[in-house]
Design a protein around this motif. Structure first.
Motif, PDB file in Angstrom:
ATOM      1  N   LEU A  18       0.944  -1.711  -0.161  1.00  0.00           N
ATOM      2  CA  LEU A  18      -0.027  -0.043   0.346  1.00  0.00           C
ATOM      3  C   LEU A  18       1.073   1.016  -0.054  1.00  0.00           C
ATOM      4  CD1 LEU A  18      -2.224  -0.952   2.131  1.00  0.00           C
ATOM      5  CD2 LEU A  18      -2.594  -1.507   0.411  1.00  0.00           C
ATOM      6  N   GLY A  19       0.260   2.143  -0.163  1.00  0.00           N
ATOM      7  CA  GLY A  19       0.955   3.891  -1.023  1.00  0.00           C
ATOM      8  C   GLY A  19       0.819   4.465  -1.271  1.00  0.00           C
ATOM      9  N   ASP A  20       0.792   5.475  -1.811  1.00  0.00           N
ATOM     10  CA  ASP A  20       0.726   6.553  -2.457  1.00  0.00           C
ATOM     11  C   ASP A  20       0.621   6.176  -4.341  1.00  0.00           C
ATOM     12  OD1 ASP A  20      -0.750   8.378  -0.806  1.00  0.00           O
ATOM     13  OD2 ASP A  20       0.476   9.625  -0.224  1.00  0.00           O
ATOM     14  N   GLY A  21       0.386   6.951  -5.325  1.00  0.00           N
ATOM     15  CA  GLY A  21       0.505   6.842  -6.394  1.00  0.00           C
ATOM     16  C   GLY A  21       2.037   7.185  -6.739  1.00  0.00           C
ATOM     17  N   GLY A  22       2.984   6.294  -7.728  1.00  0.00           N
ATOM     18  CA  GLY A  22       3.747   6.790  -7.692  1.00  0.00           C
ATOM     19  C   GLY A  22       5.381   6.787  -6.719  1.00  0.00           C
ATOM     20  N   VAL A  23       4.973   6.269  -5.685  1.00  0.00           N
ATOM     21  CA  VAL A  23       6.301   5.944  -5.257  1.00  0.00           C
ATOM     22  C   VAL A  23       6.866   4.879  -5.276  1.00  0.00           C
ATOM     23  CG1 VAL A  23       4.616   6.941  -2.832  1.00  0.00           C
ATOM     24  CG2 VAL A  23       4.585   4.459  -3.101  1.00  0.00           C
ATOM     25  N   GLY A  24       6.598   3.501  -6.457  1.00  0.00           N
ATOM     26  CA  GLY A  24       7.127   2.694  -6.674  1.00  0.00           C
ATOM     27  C   GLY A  24       7.007   0.891  -5.712  1.00  0.00           C
ATOM     28  N   LYS A  25       5.513   1.267  -5.729  1.00  0.00           N
ATOM     29  CA  LYS A  25       4.929   0.048  -5.850  1.00  0.00           C
ATOM     30  C   LYS A  25       4.914  -0.525  -6.570  1.00  0.00           C
ATOM     31  CE  LYS A  25       1.002   0.965  -4.004  1.00  0.00           C
ATOM     32  NZ  LYS A  25       1.141   3.050  -4.617  1.00  0.00           N
ATOM     33  N   LEU A 100       5.179   9.616   3.286  1.00  0.00           N
ATOM     34  CA  LEU A 100       5.341   9.428   4.503  1.00  0.00           C
ATOM     35  C   LEU A 100       3.979   9.913   5.068  1.00  0.00           C
ATOM     36  CD1 LEU A 100       6.646   8.076   7.100  1.00  0.00           C
ATOM     37  CD2 LEU A 100       7.417  10.138   7.214  1.00  0.00           C
ATOM     38  N   ARG A 101       3.524  11.018   4.460  1.00  0.00           N
ATOM     39  CA  ARG A 101       2.596  11.470   6.101  1.00  0.00           C
ATOM     40  C   ARG A 101       1.313  10.908   5.874  1.00  0.00           C
ATOM     41  NH1 ARG A 101       0.972  17.771   5.490  1.00  0.00           N
ATOM     42  NH2 ARG A 101       3.752  17.212   6.731  1.00  0.00           N
ATOM     43  N   HIS A 102       1.169  10.225   4.460  1.00  0.00           N
ATOM     44  CA  HIS A 102      -0.558   9.524   3.897  1.00  0.00           C
ATOM     45  C   HIS A 102      -0.008   8.444   4.187  1.00  0.00           C
ATOM     46  CE1 HIS A 102      -0.703  13.033   0.907  1.00  0.00           C
ATOM     47  NE2 HIS A 102      -0.860  12.741   1.720  1.00  0.00           N
ATOM     48  N   LEU A 103       0.638   7.565   5.214  1.00  0.00           N
ATOM     49  CA  LEU A 103       0.655   6.302   5.517  1.00  0.00           C
ATOM     50  C   LEU A 103       0.109   6.395   6.559  1.00  0.00           C
ATOM     51  CD1 LEU A 103       4.846   4.808   5.417  1.00  0.00           C
ATOM     52  CD2 LEU A 103       2.854   4.950   3.824  1.00  0.00           C
ATOM     53  N   LYS A 104      -0.715   6.849   7.341  1.00  0.00           N
ATOM     54  CA  LYS A 104      -1.143   6.335   8.899  1.00  0.00           C
ATOM     55  C   LYS A 104      -2.864   6.492   7.748  1.00  0.00           C
ATOM     56  CE  LYS A 104      -3.295   8.037  12.900  1.00  0.00           C
ATOM     57  NZ  LYS A 104      -4.313   7.645  12.896  1.00  0.00           N
ATOM     58  N   ARG A 105      -3.032   6.881   7.032  1.00  0.00           N
ATOM     59  CA  ARG A 105      -4.509   6.971   6.184  1.00  0.00           C
ATOM     60  C   ARG A 105      -4.332   5.052   5.345  1.00  0.00           C
ATOM     61  NH1 ARG A 105      -6.186   7.745   1.180  1.00  0.00           N
ATOM     62  NH2 ARG A 105      -3.849   8.610   0.202  1.00  0.00           N
ATOM     63  N   TRP A 106      -2.915   5.058   4.983  1.00  0.00           N
ATOM     64  CA  TRP A 106      -3.373   3.636   4.318  1.00  0.00           C
ATOM     65  C   TRP A 106      -3.279   2.346   5.703  1.00  0.00           C
ATOM     66  CZ3 TRP A 106      -4.641   2.921  -0.421  1.00  0.00           C
ATOM     67  CH2 TRP A 106      -3.489   4.070  -1.286  1.00  0.00           C
ATOM     68  N   GLU A 140      12.771  11.239  11.590  1.00  0.00           N
ATOM     69  CA  GLU A 140      11.035  11.739  11.282  1.00  0.00           C
ATOM     70  C   GLU A 140      10.448   9.798  10.929  1.00  0.00           C
ATOM     71  OE1 GLU A 140       8.567  13.995   8.871  1.00  0.00           O
ATOM     72  OE2 GLU A 140      10.305  14.484   8.562  1.00  0.00           O
ATOM     73  N   VAL A 141      11.348   9.399  10.173  1.00  0.00           N
ATOM     74  CA  VAL A 141      10.335   7.793   9.719  1.00  0.00           C
ATOM     75  C   VAL A 141      10.495   6.826  11.414  1.00  0.00           C
ATOM     76  CG1 VAL A 141      10.908   5.720   8.632  1.00  0.00           C
ATOM     77  CG2 VAL A 141      11.273   8.111   7.783  1.00  0.00           C
ATOM     78  N   GLN A 142      11.654   7.103  11.834  1.00  0.00           N
ATOM     79  CA  GLN A 142      11.474   6.051  13.405  1.00  0.00           C
ATOM     80  C   GLN A 142      10.392   6.708  14.294  1.00  0.00           C
ATOM     81  OE1 GLN A 142      13.791   3.246  13.176  1.00  0.00           O
ATOM     82  NE2 GLN A 142      12.034   2.861  15.665  1.00  0.00           N
TER      83      GLN A 142
END
Length: 262
Positions: A18-25, A100-106, A140-142
């Motif tokens: 999962l993740g935003d479009g364009g992040v390379g999934k 990264l901020r949108h990961l919580k929504r995912w 920040e990621v950690q």
């Protein structure tokens, strides 16, 4: 002649990215499965999946990897595929702070439709595009992972083939760890079944001669009528009467006379 051992069966695990479009999934999945990288890869429409066999700690696994579309308009197409997942990779781009901020929504969307407990499910945070300039501080990621109670985070590059296989290996290892924790909790609660102990099943003895051998009203069941727990005690054999069902003396009957002559 040598004894041939049967081949070890692999464990099938469903992995959702999962993740935003364009992040390379899609690039992450293609690099892992077929070791290919397409610079001009198009956005995923709906969902796509690929299989990959992998050996982790001496055990075989078949990963069924589902790549989901990151655009909002494909929401109704991707959410039905969340149920039944064993692992979830939350993917963001190291050069995109918003991803990264949108990961919580995912993560929240997955928890809603997958119907799993967040503290007992293996989420793995993957920072893709490690070959590009970073716009996100590792601290920040950690901190984000700590706030979401996610234990594993790894940076990858699908283009440079950096840490791609390691990300999936860590995901499987995390799944194995949580499975062992769940099994230990079940043992403490006494909810496990010991398959090594024999189980005595209740059986009804019915006479093959049609007489039933019963006392009437028992439908041919040869058990003690005083045993009131016969139907409820599946793990305890009932008290049967000792009765000779076969070899009983019967009067010989002569065939009726007929007027037919051969």
């Amino acid at each position: 002649m040598e004894n041939m051992r049967p081949p070890q069966k692999s464990v099938l695990l469903k992995v959702v990215i999962l993740g935003d479009g364009g992040v390379g999934k899609s690039c992450l999945m293609n690099r892992f499965v077929s070791n290919r990288y397409d610079e001009n890869n198009f956005h995923t429409i709906g969902v796509e999946f690929m299989n990959k066999d992998i050996v982790v700690d001496g055990e075989k696994y078949t990963l069924q990897i589902w790549d989901t579309a990151g655009q909002e308009r494909f929401w109704a197409l991707r959410t039905p595929f969340y149920r039944g997942s064993d692992i979830c990779l939350l993917c963001y781009a190291l050069n995109d702070r918003e991803s990264l901020r949108h990961l919580k929504r995912w993560r929240d969307e997955f928890l809603q439709f997958a119907d799993v407990k967040p503290e007992k499910f293996p989420f793995i945070v993957v920072g893709n595009k490690n070959d590009l300039r970073h716009e996100i501080n590792p601290a920040e990621v950690q901190q984000w992972c700590t706030d979401q109670n996610i234990a594993i985070h790894i940076d990858t590059s699908s283009k440079a083939a950096t840490n791609v296989t390691d990300a999936f290996v860590l995901a499987v290892q995390r799944w194995k760890h949580l499975e062992r924790v769940a099994e230990a909790e079940l043992r403490q609660d006494g909810e496990t079944i010991d398959l090594t102990r024999p189980v005595r099943l209740l059986q009804k003895r019915v006479c093959c001669t049609g007489g039933g051998g019963g006392d009437g009203g028992t439908n041919g069941a040869d058990y003690d009528d005083n045993d009131a727990h016969f139907a409820d005690s599946a793990m305890r054999a009932p008290t049967f009467k000792t009765r000779q069902l076969f070899g009983q003396q019967r009067k010989a009957t002569k065939a009726p006379k007929t007027n037919y002559q051969l």
